[in-house]
Design a protein around this motif. Structure first.
Motif, PDB file in Angstrom:
ATOM      1  N   SER A  15       0.866  -1.182   0.000  1.00  0.00           N
ATOM      2  CA  SER A  15       0.000   0.000   0.000  1.00  0.00           C
ATOM      3  C   SER A  15       0.898   1.226   0.000  1.00  0.00           C
ATOM      4  CB  SER A  15      -0.901   0.025   1.238  1.00  0.00           C
ATOM      5  OG  SER A  15      -1.911  -0.943   1.153  1.00  0.00           O
ATOM      6  N   PHE A  16       0.550   2.219  -0.828  1.00  0.00           N
ATOM      7  CA  PHE A  16       1.334   3.453  -0.840  1.00  0.00           C
ATOM      8  C   PHE A  16       0.462   4.615  -1.270  1.00  0.00           C
ATOM      9  CE2 PHE A  16       2.272   1.267  -4.934  1.00  0.00           C
ATOM     10  CZ  PHE A  16       1.786   2.218  -5.830  1.00  0.00           C
ATOM     11  N   THR A  17       0.999   5.821  -1.108  1.00  0.00           N
ATOM     12  CA  THR A  17       0.313   7.051  -1.512  1.00  0.00           C
ATOM     13  C   THR A  17       0.983   7.601  -2.772  1.00  0.00           C
ATOM     14  OG1 THR A  17       1.798   8.487  -0.270  1.00  0.00           O
ATOM     15  CG2 THR A  17      -0.112   7.581   0.925  1.00  0.00           C
ATOM     16  N   PRO A  18       0.310   8.494  -3.511  1.00  0.00           N
ATOM     17  CA  PRO A  18       0.971   9.147  -4.648  1.00  0.00           C
ATOM     18  C   PRO A  18       2.296   9.811  -4.239  1.00  0.00           C
ATOM     19  CG  PRO A  18      -1.371   9.602  -4.719  1.00  0.00           C
ATOM     20  CD  PRO A  18      -1.125   8.873  -3.424  1.00  0.00           C
ATOM     21  N   GLU A  19       2.303  10.432  -3.075  1.00  0.00           N
ATOM     22  CA  GLU A  19       3.515  11.101  -2.601  1.00  0.00           C
ATOM     23  C   GLU A  19       4.665  10.120  -2.421  1.00  0.00           C
ATOM     24  OE1 GLU A  19       3.641  14.899   0.255  1.00  0.00           O
ATOM     25  OE2 GLU A  19       3.026  13.033   1.272  1.00  0.00           O
ATOM     26  N   GLU A  20       4.378   8.947  -1.850  1.00  0.00           N
ATOM     27  CA  GLU A  20       5.421   7.929  -1.644  1.00  0.00           C
ATOM     28  C   GLU A  20       5.913   7.368  -2.973  1.00  0.00           C
ATOM     29  OE1 GLU A  20       3.706   6.450   2.710  1.00  0.00           O
ATOM     30  OE2 GLU A  20       3.312   5.265   0.907  1.00  0.00           O
ATOM     31  N   LEU A  21       4.995   7.179  -3.928  1.00  0.00           N
ATOM     32  CA  LEU A  21       5.389   6.689  -5.245  1.00  0.00           C
ATOM     33  C   LEU A  21       6.264   7.707  -5.969  1.00  0.00           C
ATOM     34  CD1 LEU A  21       5.214   4.641  -7.555  1.00  0.00           C
ATOM     35  CD2 LEU A  21       3.047   5.684  -8.237  1.00  0.00           C
TER      36      LEU A  21
END
Length: 359
Positions: A277-283
């Motif tokens: 699971s990740f966020t756009p910011e982390e990607l």
């Protein structure tokens, strides 16, 4: 477009192929021991179909897997194995295909995705609900093993989001989600009522190098295409929107292992599967290591409301316990593979002369 990075998956599956084939002979709906299962894939020209066909053909032979859709195929698709026209709303046409080709397994990918479905609800009802009725009834009539994918979109704002367990409240607010809950329930009903060998995996966002196809999680595909072409991307979700995701290689391996699992191992007919699971910011943070001057802006649109009602973290412990599911790709190696794949298979191919960002 065949994906180079699936070669390792194909090779590893070949090594365990003889052992796994022995498992097939214990189920009455399986193909006889004298031949591999004959497999029909509907909606085969979408994100998963072509790659699924490639993987299954590596296991069972090119002629054993029939790809189908209502779209005219490319020459590359035709060269890699059988392709036929199949309209999932034409029940008699589907019957003819199953009988003439002696189909044993049906893998049903035909569906309108979340954002697209919201723009054309009547069509989504026909494709995603009537189409499922047809293939489920067909599978019952001809004793097929049938796989219908479900989604994180089968949950809604009343569902626990972190984590989302396998069995919980499901009250989705998209026609895509509603149709997937319907597919899960009618498949389970046919299993209990008629003994249908129905199997369903709830997939998270599936990430591959194919151009995005209208799903809410497709920002995680689009950002690679835009970043590597232009060095910038406008994201339609907020930077902190956490969603479950999965690299396509893990997704297809999960499907294959699940389809091969002996019936007695399965405690349920519908399983959550995920990898990360990740966020756009982390990607974007990981992608910035490959595209140092990447500029991303955030302009949430109607898809934000959809994402806000979906799971943030998927609990797939049942799949890991019952049929030993294990993911291979985390966020770091997902980004590494995607950058290489989009660059080689799309950007370099589209315009060999154009200056591309060094990676």
């Amino acid at each position: 477009m065949w994906r180079k990075c699936l070669s390792s998956l194909v090779a590893s599956q070949r090594q365990v192929q003889p052992m796994l084939r022995l498992m097939h002979h214990h189920h009455p709906n399986q193909a006889p021991a004298t031949r591999p299962p004959k497999i029909l894939i509907t909606g085969g020209l979408g994100q998963l179909g072509i790659e699924c066909a490639k993987l299954l053909r590596s296991q069972y032979g090119s002629e054993s897997v029939i790809l189908s859709d209502i779209i005219k195929p490319s020459q590359a698709v035709l060269e890699n194995g059988p392709y036929i026209f199949a309209d999932i709303l034409d029940f008699k046409g589907l019957q003819k295909i199953v009988v003439n080709h002696r189909i044993d397994w049906l893998i049903h990918f035909s569906a309108l995705l979340s954002a697209v479905g919201e723009q054309n609800v009547p069509l989504a009802v026909r494709v995603n609900i009537e189409g499922v009725h047809n293939v489920i009834e067909l599978a019952k009539q001809y004793k097929l093993r049938i796989f219908v994918p479900s989604t994180i979109g089968a949950f809604g704002p009343d569902s626990p989001r972190n984590p989302t367990p396998n069995v919980t409240i499901q009250r989705p607010r998209t026609i895509y989600g509603v149709s997937k809950v319907h597919a899960e329930l009618i498949g389970e009903y046919y299993y209990h009522k008629f003994g249908l060998d129905f199997r369903c995996l709830r997939f998270p966002g599936v990430i591959s190098s194919d151009p995005p196809g209208g799903g809410t999680t497709d920002y995680a595909v689009a950002v690679f295409h835009e970043a590597l072409r232009h060095g910038k991307y406008t994201c339609y979700l907020k930077p902190d929107t956490r969603l479950p995701m999965m690299y396509i290689e893990d997704c297809l391996r999960a499907l294959l292992e699940f389809m091969r699992a002996p019936n007695e191992q399965l405690k349920r007919r519908v399983y959550n599967v995920t990898a990360m699971s990740f966020t756009p910011e982390e990607l974007v943070d990981k992608l910035s290591k490959h595209v140092p001057h990447l500029h991303v802006t955030y302009k949430p649109d109607s898809r934000q409301l959809i994402a806000d009602s979906w799971p943030q973290v998927f609990d797939d412990s049942d799949a890991r316990r019952d049929w030993h599911w294990k993911h291979k790709y985390d966020l770091t190696n997902l980004v590494d593979f995607m950058v290489k794949d989009v660059q080689e298979n799309y950007i370099n191919v589209e315009n060999g002369e154009r200056q591309t960002i060094k990676i």
